[in-house]
Design an enzyme around this catalytic site. Structure first.
Site, PDB file in Angstrom:
ATOM      1  N   ALA A 187       0.811  -1.226   0.000  1.00 15.65           N
ATOM      2  CA  ALA A 187       0.000   0.000   0.000  1.00 15.65           C
ATOM      3  C   ALA A 187       0.844   1.276   0.000  1.00 15.65           C
ATOM      4  O   ALA A 187       0.532   2.234  -0.720  1.00 15.65           O
ATOM      5  CB  ALA A 187      -0.930  -0.010   1.217  1.00 15.65           C
ATOM      6  N   CYS A 316      26.181   2.120   5.160  1.00 13.24           N
ATOM      7  CA  CYS A 316      27.421   2.084   5.925  1.00 13.24           C
ATOM      8  C   CYS A 316      27.138   1.497   7.306  1.00 13.24           C
ATOM      9  O   CYS A 316      26.274   1.991   8.013  1.00 13.24           O
ATOM     10  CB  CYS A 316      27.960   3.503   6.049  1.00 13.24           C
ATOM     11  SG  CYS A 316      29.562   3.553   6.810  1.00 13.24           S
TER      12      CYS A 316
END
Ligand code: PMP
Length: 378
Positions: A187, A316
């Protein structure tokens, strides 16, 4: 402060006004779709109307739609619920598919599934298999040749699951024409609230579809395939957004001209940037590009400071840059993959948003490139 420009619509997109209205209206009402009294019956009607709109978005039948808590759950329900012992999964799938485990189907440098490899894999073992390949990739926007994959898989007695989370609402999706056995959608990628999605199983209602078994214990909601009291507000918003997304497909296609203007500007700035998936069919709203020598996270932060939200192509963690599995599968060299960002436009993106992005991108790219030249001259 001027308005923040959001260019990360593949992560989640803005609520469509009709979806917000539908959600608010349910939150202000009461009624469990399983209750037999008037308010229960009204709640059930809301749910069934939404089911019809969601089915229509993919040219499916409402009786074949199972509401879930999102794309992740729909993918899990498909992969686990179909009961196939052997799974063949493309290397560029979302983690909700990839992490289920299975044999990996390789992709080429454009991110397209290698049909010859898939054919070899299907020939090598006659165990009834499930093949799972997404319709459009979340990072590059690349559109997979699902019809060819279905034809190949069915010839070998395999069924096909297609994660269409990023494709619906962006390009026309026809579940009948594609011929897939299971399709997941979500959705919040089409302008409704997060926390709702659907698995569509052609033939589920008529009893002619592939077998599917839910893995939760509870009541009999969603015909037992996904039990637990429904997220009615989410479902109502999903239905409203599905209607708007279907009606807005032509407008969404026009975003390609904005996206192409980004790609064009990137090329003409001559920094040696790469644009991944640009040689094949792509979603009209997505561009995945490099800025040579500038880490993804540095770029994301610089754009954020300039009031623009984009997504990094790598993550990272504990000081080490983790390269995206999609780019690794496409054999993008690590040095390039570290400098990727993803731009994804949405139904409410404007030309001026894209113009501002281009100007900031150019300034940043030229400044960083001048800095590198100065550093090497020093
Ligand atoms: N598949 C793809 C291709 C996606 O991009 C996402 C969302 N990032 C999902 C599945 C998961 O959907 P949800 O967020 O609704 O769990």
């Amino acid at each position: 402060m001027s308005k923040y420009i959001y260019l990360d619509h593949n992560a989640t997109t803005a609520m469509r006004p009709a979806a917000t209205r539908a959600v608010v209206s349910i939150l202000k009402s009461v009624g469990n779709p399983s209750s037999v009294h008037k308010l229960g019956r009204e709640a059930r009607k809301v749910k069934e109307l939404a089911r019809t709109s969601v089915a229509e978005l993919v040219n499916g039948l409402s009786e074949d739609v199972i509401f879930t808590s999102g794309g992740t759950e729909a993918n899990n329900l498909a992969l686990i619920g179909c009961g196939r012992a052997r799974r063949l999964i493309s290397a560029v799938e979302h983690s909700s598919v990839l992490n289920a485990g299975g044999e990996v189907i390789a992709v080429d440098e454009n991110g397209l599934v290698d049909l010859d490899r898939l054919s070899d894999q299907l020939c090598s073992d006659s165990t009834p298999a499930l093949v799972s390949v997404m319709l459009a990739n979340n990072e590059t926007g690349v559109i997979e040749p699902i019809k060819d994959i279905v034809e190949l898989a069915h010839r070998h007695g395999a069924i096909v699951h297609c994660d269409a989370v990023q494709a619906v609402g962006k390009i026309p999706v026809d579940i009948v024409n594609l011929g897939v056995d299971l399709m997941s959608i979500s959705a919040h990628k089409i302008g409704a609230a997060a926390g709702c999605g659907a698995l569509i199983v052609p033939g589920l209602g008529s009893g002619t579809g592939c077998n599917i078994k839910g893995s939760l214990f509870g009541g009999g909601q969603e015909r037992g395939y996904r039990v637990g009291t429904e997220n009615l507000a989410g479902i109502a918003g999903f239905g409203a957004a599905a209607k708007e997304a279907l009606a807005g497909l032509d407008d969404f296609a026009k975003l390609a001209s904005y996206r192409n203007s980004i790609d064009e500007a990137v090329k003409t700035t001559n920094l040696g940037s790469m644009i991944f998936g640009a040689k094949v069919d792509r979603l009209p709203n997505t561009s995945c590009l490099t800025m040579p020598g500038v880490d993804s996270d540095t770029q994301v932060m610089a754009f954020d400071l300039a009031g623009i939200g984009v997504s990094s192509g790598s993550a990272c963690s504990s000081g080490r840059t983790k390269i995206s599995t999609v780019l690794s599968a496409m054999k993008v060299p690590v040095d390039q993959a570290k400098t990727v960002i993803r731009i994804s436009l949405g139904w409410n993106s404007k030309k001026s948003d894209v113009e501002t992005f281009i100007s900031v991108w150019r300034d940043l790219g030229l400044r960083e490139s001048a800095r590198k030249i100065n550093l090497s001259a020093a």
